[in-house]
Design a protein around this motif. Structure first.
Motif, PDB file in Angstrom:
ATOM      1  N   PRO A 109       0.797  -1.228   0.000  1.00 42.24           N
ATOM      2  CA  PRO A 109       0.000   0.000   0.000  1.00 42.24           C
ATOM      3  C   PRO A 109       0.833   1.284   0.000  1.00 42.24           C
ATOM      4  N   ASP A 110       1.972   1.290   0.675  1.00 48.77           N
ATOM      5  CA  ASP A 110       2.774   2.514   0.744  1.00 48.77           C
ATOM      6  C   ASP A 110       3.262   2.932  -0.638  1.00 48.77           C
ATOM      7  N   ARG A 111       3.670   1.961  -1.458  1.00 51.05           N
ATOM      8  CA  ARG A 111       4.134   2.288  -2.805  1.00 51.05           C
ATOM      9  C   ARG A 111       2.972   2.779  -3.661  1.00 51.05           C
ATOM     10  N   ILE A 112       1.803   2.202  -3.505  1.00 48.41           N
ATOM     11  CA  ILE A 112       0.632   2.666  -4.253  1.00 48.41           C
ATOM     12  C   ILE A 112       0.322   4.105  -3.901  1.00 48.41           C
ATOM     13  N   ARG A 113       0.347   4.418  -2.618  1.00 50.20           N
ATOM     14  CA  ARG A 113       0.087   5.787  -2.175  1.00 50.20           C
ATOM     15  C   ARG A 113       1.135   6.740  -2.751  1.00 50.20           C
ATOM     16  N   GLU A 114       2.380   6.312  -2.736  1.00 47.91           N
ATOM     17  CA  GLU A 114       3.457   7.141  -3.268  1.00 47.91           C
ATOM     18  C   GLU A 114       3.235   7.452  -4.748  1.00 47.91           C
ATOM     19  N   CYS A 115       2.875   6.451  -5.520  1.00 49.05           N
ATOM     20  CA  CYS A 115       2.714   6.650  -6.964  1.00 49.05           C
ATOM     21  C   CYS A 115       1.485   7.485  -7.285  1.00 49.05           C
ATOM     22  N   MET A 116       0.426   7.316  -6.531  1.00 46.45           N
ATOM     23  CA  MET A 116      -0.737   8.164  -6.752  1.00 46.45           C
ATOM     24  C   MET A 116      -0.393   9.621  -6.473  1.00 46.45           C
ATOM     25  N   ALA A 117       0.363   9.854  -5.423  1.00 45.19           N
ATOM     26  CA  ALA A 117       0.779  11.228  -5.125  1.00 45.19           C
ATOM     27  C   ALA A 117       1.690  11.780  -6.220  1.00 45.19           C
ATOM     28  N   LEU A 118       2.563  10.933  -6.770  1.00 47.49           N
ATOM     29  CA  LEU A 118       3.468  11.369  -7.834  1.00 47.49           C
ATOM     30  C   LEU A 118       2.715  11.869  -9.059  1.00 47.49           C
ATOM     31  N   VAL A 119       1.568  11.268  -9.345  1.00 48.65           N
ATOM     32  CA  VAL A 119       0.804  11.679 -10.529  1.00 48.65           C
ATOM     33  C   VAL A 119      -0.297  12.687 -10.203  1.00 48.65           C
ATOM     34  N   GLY A 120      -0.333  13.145  -8.947  1.00 50.45           N
ATOM     35  CA  GLY A 120      -1.273  14.193  -8.584  1.00 50.45           C
ATOM     36  C   GLY A 120      -2.653  13.723  -8.181  1.00 50.45           C
ATOM     37  N   LEU A 121      -2.765  12.479  -7.704  1.00 53.34           N
ATOM     38  CA  LEU A 121      -4.031  11.957  -7.204  1.00 53.34           C
ATOM     39  C   LEU A 121      -3.939  11.700  -5.710  1.00 53.34           C
ATOM     40  N   SER A 122      -5.050  11.834  -5.019  1.00 57.83           N
ATOM     41  CA  SER A 122      -5.075  11.540  -3.587  1.00 57.83           C
ATOM     42  C   SER A 122      -5.433  10.077  -3.370  1.00 57.83           C
ATOM     43  N   PRO A 123      -4.579   9.323  -2.677  1.00 56.08           N
ATOM     44  CA  PRO A 123      -4.916   7.914  -2.395  1.00 56.08           C
ATOM     45  C   PRO A 123      -6.072   7.768  -1.424  1.00 56.08           C
ATOM     46  N   ASP A 124      -6.427   8.839  -0.738  1.00 56.85           N
ATOM     47  CA  ASP A 124      -7.523   8.796   0.233  1.00 56.85           C
ATOM     48  C   ASP A 124      -8.865   9.184  -0.374  1.00 56.85           C
ATOM     49  N   ASP A 125      -8.868   9.532  -1.649  1.00 54.81           N
ATOM     50  CA  ASP A 125     -10.109   9.893  -2.328  1.00 54.81           C
ATOM     51  C   ASP A 125     -10.925   8.620  -2.583  1.00 54.81           C
ATOM     52  N   ARG A 126     -12.101   8.530  -1.988  1.00 55.35           N
ATOM     53  CA  ARG A 126     -12.932   7.333  -2.118  1.00 55.35           C
ATOM     54  C   ARG A 126     -13.852   7.371  -3.335  1.00 55.35           C
ATOM     55  N   LYS A 127     -13.759   8.423  -4.111  1.00 59.79           N
ATOM     56  CA  LYS A 127     -14.599   8.547  -5.299  1.00 59.79           C
ATOM     57  C   LYS A 127     -14.334   7.388  -6.255  1.00 59.79           C
ATOM     58  N   PRO A 128     -15.387   6.729  -6.768  1.00 65.47           N
ATOM     59  CA  PRO A 128     -15.162   5.625  -7.714  1.00 65.47           C
ATOM     60  C   PRO A 128     -14.617   6.136  -9.042  1.00 65.47           C
ATOM     61  N   VAL A 129     -13.911   5.282  -9.725  1.00 64.95           N
ATOM     62  CA  VAL A 129     -13.261   5.676 -10.971  1.00 64.95           C
ATOM     63  C   VAL A 129     -14.279   6.121 -12.021  1.00 64.95           C
ATOM     64  N   ARG A 130     -15.505   5.623 -11.954  1.00 64.10           N
ATOM     65  CA  ARG A 130     -16.510   6.038 -12.943  1.00 64.10           C
ATOM     66  C   ARG A 130     -16.799   7.539 -12.860  1.00 64.10           C
ATOM     67  N   LYS A 131     -16.469   8.155 -11.734  1.00 67.30           N
ATOM     68  CA  LYS A 131     -16.671   9.595 -11.583  1.00 67.30           C
ATOM     69  C   LYS A 131     -15.404  10.405 -11.868  1.00 67.30           C
ATOM     70  N   TYR A 132     -14.333   9.725 -12.256  1.00 62.74           N
ATOM     71  CA  TYR A 132     -13.090  10.412 -12.611  1.00 62.74           C
ATOM     72  C   TYR A 132     -13.252  11.126 -13.950  1.00 62.74           C
ATOM     73  N   SER A 133     -12.580  12.240 -14.075  1.00 70.27           N
ATOM     74  CA  SER A 133     -12.463  12.887 -15.376  1.00 70.27           C
ATOM     75  C   SER A 133     -11.495  12.079 -16.241  1.00 70.27           C
ATOM     76  N   LEU A 134     -11.451  12.394 -17.535  1.00 64.28           N
ATOM     77  CA  LEU A 134     -10.520  11.717 -18.434  1.00 64.28           C
ATOM     78  C   LEU A 134      -9.078  11.915 -17.973  1.00 64.28           C
ATOM     79  N   GLY A 135      -8.763  13.126 -17.531  1.00 61.83           N
ATOM     80  CA  GLY A 135      -7.410  13.404 -17.052  1.00 61.83           C
ATOM     81  C   GLY A 135      -7.054  12.610 -15.809  1.00 61.83           C
ATOM     82  N   MET A 136      -8.011  12.452 -14.890  1.00 63.70           N
ATOM     83  CA  MET A 136      -7.764  11.666 -13.680  1.00 63.70           C
ATOM     84  C   MET A 136      -7.545  10.200 -14.024  1.00 63.70           C
ATOM     85  N   ARG A 137      -8.315   9.677 -14.976  1.00 64.21           N
ATOM     86  CA  ARG A 137      -8.108   8.295 -15.404  1.00 64.21           C
ATOM     87  C   ARG A 137      -6.718   8.111 -16.005  1.00 64.21           C
TER      88      ARG A 137
END
Length: 214
Positions: A109-137
């Motif tokens: 999990p720590d590496r996943i959190r690190e990589c999400m932060a590297l690309v500008g996403l919050s690992p704590d965001d519980r929003k489902p991917v279906r609600k992501y914008s194209l850029g977030m995907r």
């Protein structure tokens, strides 16, 4: 520099259609190689052949000394995005990456959190991917491509859906990965992205690849 990938005289035909014609390309560690071309020029077909998802009609593709499709079925130690990244729409970004990480159990999990932060996403965001914008995907796809410390990273249109700030952030990340000795192959229809990032640039048109700079 270590040669990671070698594409030698590769052609691909499907029926009477010739999708790739005599492709030659080399990819080295610590370099970014770029291919620019219009939609339908054969870029994604070439990436699928490199990864082992499509067989070649002529020529061969090697990863080090191993022939892809013969010695090994698929490319190894590689992260990639080809066409649009696909995720479980009802799960969060973190949960999607966690499920993927369980397949090989190389990271936690720590590496996943690190990589999400590297690309500008919050690992704590519980929003489902279906609600992501194209850029977030797209950002989530890049996180997936890099999270298991691959030596080779293959990215098909990685800036798709990103705003100007997102493009700047991803360029910075890709150059950081290059400085770590990774080999990056980036495919885009945007010549500016290719010219800014890449040490070696190719153009692709109707299945033909031509080196522009080296």
């Amino acid at each position: 520099m270590e040669k990671m990938i070698s594409v030698e005289c590769v052609s691909k035909r499907v029926g009477e259609a010739r999708l790739l014609s005599g492709i030659n390309l080399e990819l080295y560690g610590g370099q970014v190689c770029g291919i620019v071309g219009r939609n339908g020029s054969g870029k994604s077909v070439l990436l699928k052949c490199i990864c082992g998802f499509m067989s070649v009609t002529e020529g061969e593709i090697r990863q080090g000394t191993k022939r892809i499709g013969t010695d090994i079925p698929f490319i190894e130690d590689t992260g990639f995005i080809i066409e649009a990244p696909a995720f479980l729409p009802g799960k969060s970004g973190f949960r999607n990456l966690e499920y993927l990480a369980r397949i090989r159990r190389k990271i936690g999990p720590d590496r996943i959190r690190e990589c999400m932060a590297l690309v500008g996403l919050s690992p704590d965001d519980r929003k489902p991917v279906r609600k992501y914008s194209l850029g977030m995907r797209q950002r989530l796809g890049i996180a997936q491509a890099i999270m298991e410390y691959p030596s080779v990273i293959i990215l098909d249109e990685p800036m798709n859906g990103l705003d100007n700030e997102g493009v700047r952030e991803m360029r910075k990340l890709f150059l950081q990965l290059k400085s770590e000795g990774k080999a990056l192959l980036i495919v885009s229809h945007n010549r500016e992205d290719i010219e800014v990032l890449c040490d070696t640039v190719y153009t692709m048109d109707r299945g033909y690849l031509q080196k522009v700079t080296a």
